[in-house]
Scaffold this motif. Structure first.
Motif, PDB file in Angstrom:
ATOM      1  N   HIS A 197      -6.448 -24.251 -48.076  1.00 32.70           N
ATOM      2  CA  HIS A 197      -7.518 -23.479 -47.433  1.00 32.70           C
ATOM      3  C   HIS A 197      -7.812 -24.032 -46.045  1.00 32.70           C
ATOM      4  O   HIS A 197      -7.928 -23.279 -45.066  1.00 32.70           O
ATOM      5  CB  HIS A 197      -8.783 -23.531 -48.293  1.00 32.70           C
ATOM      6  N   THR A 198      -7.924 -25.355 -45.942  1.00 35.23           N
ATOM      7  CA  THR A 198      -8.242 -25.990 -44.661  1.00 35.23           C
ATOM      8  C   THR A 198      -7.116 -25.784 -43.652  1.00 35.23           C
ATOM      9  O   THR A 198      -7.367 -25.501 -42.474  1.00 35.23           O
ATOM     10  CB  THR A 198      -8.488 -27.497 -44.863  1.00 35.23           C
ATOM     11  N   PHE A 199      -5.866 -25.895 -44.111  1.00 34.62           N
ATOM     12  CA  PHE A 199      -4.713 -25.683 -43.238  1.00 34.62           C
ATOM     13  C   PHE A 199      -4.726 -24.268 -42.674  1.00 34.62           C
ATOM     14  O   PHE A 199      -4.540 -24.057 -41.466  1.00 34.62           O
ATOM     15  CB  PHE A 199      -3.419 -25.916 -44.022  1.00 34.62           C
ATOM     16  N   LYS A 200      -4.963 -23.298 -43.538  1.00 34.71           N
ATOM     17  CA  LYS A 200      -4.964 -21.892 -43.103  1.00 34.71           C
ATOM     18  C   LYS A 200      -6.106 -21.629 -42.130  1.00 34.71           C
ATOM     19  O   LYS A 200      -5.929 -20.958 -41.104  1.00 34.71           O
ATOM     20  CB  LYS A 200      -5.088 -20.979 -44.320  1.00 34.71           C
ATOM     21  N   TYR A 201      -7.285 -22.169 -42.430  1.00 32.01           N
ATOM     22  CA  TYR A 201      -8.431 -21.944 -41.545  1.00 32.01           C
ATOM     23  C   TYR A 201      -8.232 -22.642 -40.213  1.00 32.01           C
ATOM     24  O   TYR A 201      -8.502 -22.084 -39.148  1.00 32.01           O
ATOM     25  CB  TYR A 201      -9.723 -22.417 -42.212  1.00 32.01           C
ATOM     26  N   LEU A 249      -5.678 -21.101 -33.467  1.00 32.40           N
ATOM     27  CA  LEU A 249      -4.689 -20.643 -32.489  1.00 32.40           C
ATOM     28  C   LEU A 249      -4.960 -19.198 -32.094  1.00 32.40           C
ATOM     29  O   LEU A 249      -4.862 -18.845 -30.908  1.00 32.40           O
ATOM     30  CB  LEU A 249      -3.278 -20.773 -33.074  1.00 32.40           C
ATOM     31  N   PHE A 250      -5.320 -18.372 -33.070  1.00 27.81           N
ATOM     32  CA  PHE A 250      -5.541 -16.956 -32.769  1.00 27.81           C
ATOM     33  C   PHE A 250      -6.847 -16.740 -32.012  1.00 27.81           C
ATOM     34  O   PHE A 250      -6.946 -15.854 -31.153  1.00 27.81           O
ATOM     35  CB  PHE A 250      -5.486 -16.146 -34.066  1.00 27.81           C
ATOM     36  N   SER A 294       4.773 -24.602 -36.839  1.00 30.41           N
ATOM     37  CA  SER A 294       4.727 -24.255 -35.411  1.00 30.41           C
ATOM     38  C   SER A 294       3.477 -23.483 -35.035  1.00 30.41           C
ATOM     39  O   SER A 294       3.210 -23.287 -33.845  1.00 30.41           O
ATOM     40  CB  SER A 294       5.960 -23.420 -35.041  1.00 30.41           C
ATOM     41  N   VAL A 295       2.715 -23.027 -36.034  1.00 30.44           N
ATOM     42  CA  VAL A 295       1.542 -22.195 -35.751  1.00 30.44           C
ATOM     43  C   VAL A 295       0.341 -23.092 -35.493  1.00 30.44           C
ATOM     44  O   VAL A 295      -0.493 -23.346 -36.362  1.00 30.44           O
ATOM     45  CB  VAL A 295       1.260 -21.208 -36.920  1.00 30.44           C
ATOM     46  N   LYS A 296       0.271 -23.607 -34.291  1.00 31.07           N
ATOM     47  CA  LYS A 296      -0.827 -24.483 -33.890  1.00 31.07           C
ATOM     48  C   LYS A 296      -1.041 -24.326 -32.395  1.00 31.07           C
ATOM     49  O   LYS A 296      -0.216 -23.749 -31.683  1.00 31.07           O
ATOM     50  CB  LYS A 296      -0.536 -25.930 -34.269  1.00 31.07           C
ATOM     51  N   ASN A 297      -2.157 -24.873 -31.913  1.00 33.71           N
ATOM     52  CA  ASN A 297      -2.520 -24.689 -30.508  1.00 33.71           C
ATOM     53  C   ASN A 297      -1.422 -25.117 -29.543  1.00 33.71           C
ATOM     54  O   ASN A 297      -1.243 -24.517 -28.483  1.00 33.71           O
ATOM     55  CB  ASN A 297      -3.802 -25.474 -30.188  1.00 33.71           C
ATOM     56  N   ASN A 334       3.456 -25.689 -25.308  1.00 36.39           N
ATOM     57  CA  ASN A 334       4.897 -25.890 -25.285  1.00 36.39           C
ATOM     58  C   ASN A 334       5.629 -24.709 -24.650  1.00 36.39           C
ATOM     59  O   ASN A 334       6.641 -24.881 -23.955  1.00 36.39           O
ATOM     60  CB  ASN A 334       5.418 -26.124 -26.713  1.00 36.39           C
ATOM     61  N   TYR A 335       5.112 -23.499 -24.887  1.00 36.90           N
ATOM     62  CA  TYR A 335       5.742 -22.315 -24.293  1.00 36.90           C
ATOM     63  C   TYR A 335       5.673 -22.379 -22.765  1.00 36.90           C
ATOM     64  O   TYR A 335       6.673 -22.137 -22.069  1.00 36.90           O
ATOM     65  CB  TYR A 335       5.073 -21.036 -24.803  1.00 36.90           C
ATOM     66  N   PHE A 336       4.500 -22.719 -22.244  1.00 34.09           N
ATOM     67  CA  PHE A 336       4.371 -22.776 -20.786  1.00 34.09           C
ATOM     68  C   PHE A 336       5.157 -23.950 -20.205  1.00 34.09           C
ATOM     69  O   PHE A 336       5.674 -23.855 -19.079  1.00 34.09           O
ATOM     70  CB  PHE A 336       2.897 -22.831 -20.375  1.00 34.09           C
TER      71      PHE A 336
END
Length: 380
Positions: free
Chosen positions: A138-142, A147-148, A201-204, A209-211
């Motif tokens: 739950h904590t990981f998902k929240y 990021l979103f 990879s779904v983190k801030n 890293n993209y930029f």
């Protein structure tokens, strides 16, 4: 190149997602390691011939395989005689050797603040830890949802955070628009490829890293300005991020104790009030690459608490946290954060600082004594 004098048209940026955009996205989310990355992982920044005791209970493997991490540690400490190594991935149980650990985000209701706790276990104690695993999921998902919120704060028109961050960092309209276009692309590609995107990879840092991968296209000056602007927005998002969906620190500690696990407070410099909360913990991290200012004072606080503890209460142990993030070792040297890249598992210079050492000697504490005592508590 300076975005103040260059239009978006001249920068060749369009809202359409190009093959180049998709290639960068694929490389940024990938957890597959190239040969050059493996070489960087197994090659430590230095060799510590004289360090024989290795104590590391606050480090993040991320997507780097444990066998490569083990090679790096063995190379860095060739004369290692005894070690206690426990990984602490954010909100995800991970094991190394006989031990499992996690760094969990939680909520300290007494002072209305997010805090973090390090939880450590013998592997067998979490084999059937269904409640704890559900709490962490739950904590990981929240936590991932931040990021979103981060992306929404950038892409929504007239968003307050955008204006505040732009004012704080001096970002002009063209730079703000440039960031908005690329973050919109990233969000679209995330949605389109969601089923195949590694959850690690779904983190801030995906945005950062993209930029960074765009440096060859826009140059360091532009990207550095963008990163400053992004950092300001991220800080505002973190400040406004709701705490009510985190579990309370007391709930996390109670569940850990029920499983026979141990608890350490990391980052005390960030979370001062937690030291006053009298939580049931085994130790306090008095030094960290991010938290070095109050090490002497924190050692004194721990010593005083131990001297004045009630009969039968166990001593609070002193820990140093290297807080190494292994993903930093997988980046090209030119895009690494020098401060983060310098962190190594088990490398905690404070143990050898003469002033700090004096306080530790008076308290009868050294790496070996902490290893012995904590290993006994984990087995208890």
């Amino acid at each position: 190149m300076n975005t103040k004098h260059v239009s978006l048209k001249e920068l060749k940026v369009t809202p359409e997602i190009t093959d180049e955009d998709r290639a960068i996205f694929a490389s940024v989310i990938s957890v597959k390691l190239a040969d050059w990355q493996i070489k960087q992982i197994v090659t430590p920044s230095q060799i510590c011939h004289r360090q024989e005791k290795i104590l590391a209970v606050h480090w993040h493997p991320e997507f780097v395989p444990m066998n490569l991490i083990s090679k790096r540690i063995e190379t860095m400490f060739p004369n290692m005689e005894d070690e206690l190594l426990i990984p602490t991935q954010h909100n995800e149980l991970m094991s190394y050797g006989p031990y499992t650990g996690v760094e969990v985000d939680c909520y300290a209701s007494g002072f209305n603040q997010k805090v973090q706790l390090l939880l450590h276990f013998e592997n067998k104690k979490v084999e059937n830890a269904h409640v704890l695993k559900s709490m962490l999921a739950h904590t990981f998902k929240y936590r991932t949802s931040q990021l979103f919120e981060f992306m929404d704060s950038i892409t929504r028109p007239d968003e307050k955070k955008v204006h505040e961050a732009a004012r704080e960092t001096g970002a002009d309209k063209e730079l703000v628009e440039l960031v908005k276009i690329y973050v919109t692309k990233i969000k679209t590609m995330l949605d389109e490829n969601w089923a195949d995107v590694p959850k690690a990879s779904v983190k801030n840092k995906l945005i950062k890293n993209y930029f960074d991968a765009l440096r060859p296209k826009f140059g360091n000056t532009v990207i550095n300005r963008i990163q400053s602007y992004l950092k300001a927005i991220k800080s505002l998002v973190k400040t406004d991020f709701s705490l009510k969906f985190f579990y309370r620190a007391t709930e996390i500690i109670e569940e850990t104790r029920s499983l026979g696990g141990c608890v350490v407070i990391p980052h005390p410099e960030e979370f001062w009030p937690i030291l006053l909360a009298k939580y049931d913990v085994d130790g306090i991290e008095v030094w960290n690459p991010q938290s070095q200012r109050y090490t002497d004072f924190l050692i004194s606080v721990v010593n005083e608490q131990n001297i004045n503890r009630n009969s039968g209460n166990k001593e609070i142990l002193i820990f140093m946290g290297d807080d190494c993030h292994m993903s930093e070792k997988t980046k090209p040297i030119e895009t690494q954060d020098p401060a983060k890249a310098a962190r190594e598992i088990g490398l905690q210079p404070a143990w050898n600082d003469l002033n700090i050492r004096k306080k530790l000697i008076i308290a009868g504490i050294n790496r070996q004594s902490v290893i012995n005592e904590y290993r006994a508590r984990l087995a208890g």
